[in-house]
Design an enzyme around this catalytic site. Structure first.
Site, PDB file in Angstrom:
ATOM      1  N   LYS A 295       0.829  -1.201   0.000  1.00 17.10           N
ATOM      2  CA  LYS A 295       0.000   0.000   0.000  1.00 17.10           C
ATOM      3  C   LYS A 295       0.867   1.255   0.000  1.00 17.10           C
ATOM      4  O   LYS A 295       1.729   1.422   0.874  1.00 17.10           O
ATOM      5  CB  LYS A 295      -0.887   0.030   1.255  1.00 17.10           C
ATOM      6  CG  LYS A 295      -2.254  -0.584   1.086  1.00 17.10           C
ATOM      7  CD  LYS A 295      -3.064  -0.366   2.349  1.00 17.10           C
ATOM      8  CE  LYS A 295      -4.544  -0.551   2.120  1.00 17.10           C
ATOM      9  NZ  LYS A 295      -5.329  -0.301   3.342  1.00 17.10           N
TER      10      LYS A 295
HETATM   11  O1  G3P Z   1      -8.298   0.039   4.495  1.00 13.33           O
HETATM   12  C1  G3P Z   1      -8.818   1.345   4.565  1.00 13.33           C
HETATM   13  C2  G3P Z   1      -9.881   1.373   5.624  1.00 13.33           C
HETATM   14  O2  G3P Z   1      -9.427   0.644   6.721  1.00 13.33           O
HETATM   15  C3  G3P Z   1     -10.256   2.742   6.132  1.00 13.33           C
HETATM   16  O3  G3P Z   1     -11.501   2.625   6.752  1.00 13.33           O
HETATM   17  O4  G3P Z   1     -13.298   3.249   8.364  1.00 13.33           O
HETATM   18  O5  G3P Z   1     -10.877   3.856   8.817  1.00 13.33           O
HETATM   19  O6  G3P Z   1     -12.158   5.026   7.004  1.00 13.33           O
HETATM   20  P1  G3P Z   1     -11.971   3.743   7.787  1.00 13.33           P
END
Ligand code: G3P
Length: 226
Positions: free
Chosen positions: A83
């Site tokens: 990533k």
């Molecule tokens: O992998 C990206 C994801 O984990 C982000 O999710 O809910 O932290 O915006 P969030």
């Protein structure tokens, strides 16, 4: 549409894998930090059973250091996607990583133009963050639709990995607009199963059947009696 599981808790991935629903896993520094484990230990354990890409995120912010990390993480499993953040340094590192055959996932993507840059640099996956856009009153699903349109018009191979998924309606919506993958928190995956009419209907079937054995059991019992 493939489902990746968005967590660094290996037990949660195992549970989803038992349902036959794991096509890959995404992690990020926040998820790994909350697991309390070493990043490499999490990935090594996942690599033992996950049949699909495991995303491992660089920590560095400068391209050269990102590349050092990417080359290392690429050895951590059979199917690693490194990533890279959607920054100038991240795109510089991505370009070289692509040239070296390292699979990649460009993360923290919030616009169609950012997704275009990722595809032009040969990203394997691009991760638009739906929930964080919705949080500020933008439309995360519309972003996925725009990226799909651009990638299809220009024939980019980069796959759309819908991320920051907050609820089942996000899953349905990105499936309808053509995301290749959705990465689901385990809690959202679990919510996909439930509908009150399913529970109601099953209860009615069983109530109507009563306490009789199933036909198969009766056949088997008959075979045993013969
Ligand atoms: O992998 C990206 C994801 O984990 C982000 O999710 O809910 O932290 O915006 P969030």
């Amino acid at each position: 549409m493939r489902f990746f599981i968005d967590t660094a808790e290996v037990s949660e991935v195992r549970t989803a894998d038992e349902l036959g629903l794991v096509d890959g896993v995404t992690t990020n520094p926040s998820l790994v930090a909350s697991s309390g484990r070493e990043y490499r230990d999490v990935v090594a354990e996942l690599d033992e059973f996950v049949d699909g890409p495991i995303s491992v995120e660089v920590i560095a912010t400068e391209a050269e250091e990102m590349l050092v990390e990417a080359r290392e993480y690429d050895t951590w499993g059979d199917d690693i996607a490194v990533k890279f953040p959607m920054t100038r340094e991240g795109m510089t590192a991505l370009s070289q990583a692509t040239a070296e055959g390292i699979d990649s996932n460009v993360t923290l993507v919030f616009s169609a133009n950012q997704a275009l840059l990722a595809a032009k640099n040969g990203a394997t996956f691009v991760s638009p963050f739906l929930g964080r856009l919705d949080d500020i009153g933008s439309d995360g699903v519309e972003l996925v639709r725009e990226i799909r349109e651009i990638y299809d018009v220009h024939g980019f191979d980069t796959e759309i990995l819908a991320a920051s998924i907050r609820h089942p309606s996000h899953v349905k919506a990105v499936a309808k607009v053509g995301a290749d993958v959705a990465t689901l928190p385990p809690s959202v995956l679990d919510q996909l199963f439930d509908h009150p009419k399913t529970d109601e209907g099953l209860a009615a079937f069983l109530d109507d059947w009563g306490d009789r054995e199933s036909p198969a059991v009766r056949e088997l019992q008959g075979a045993d009696d013969d």
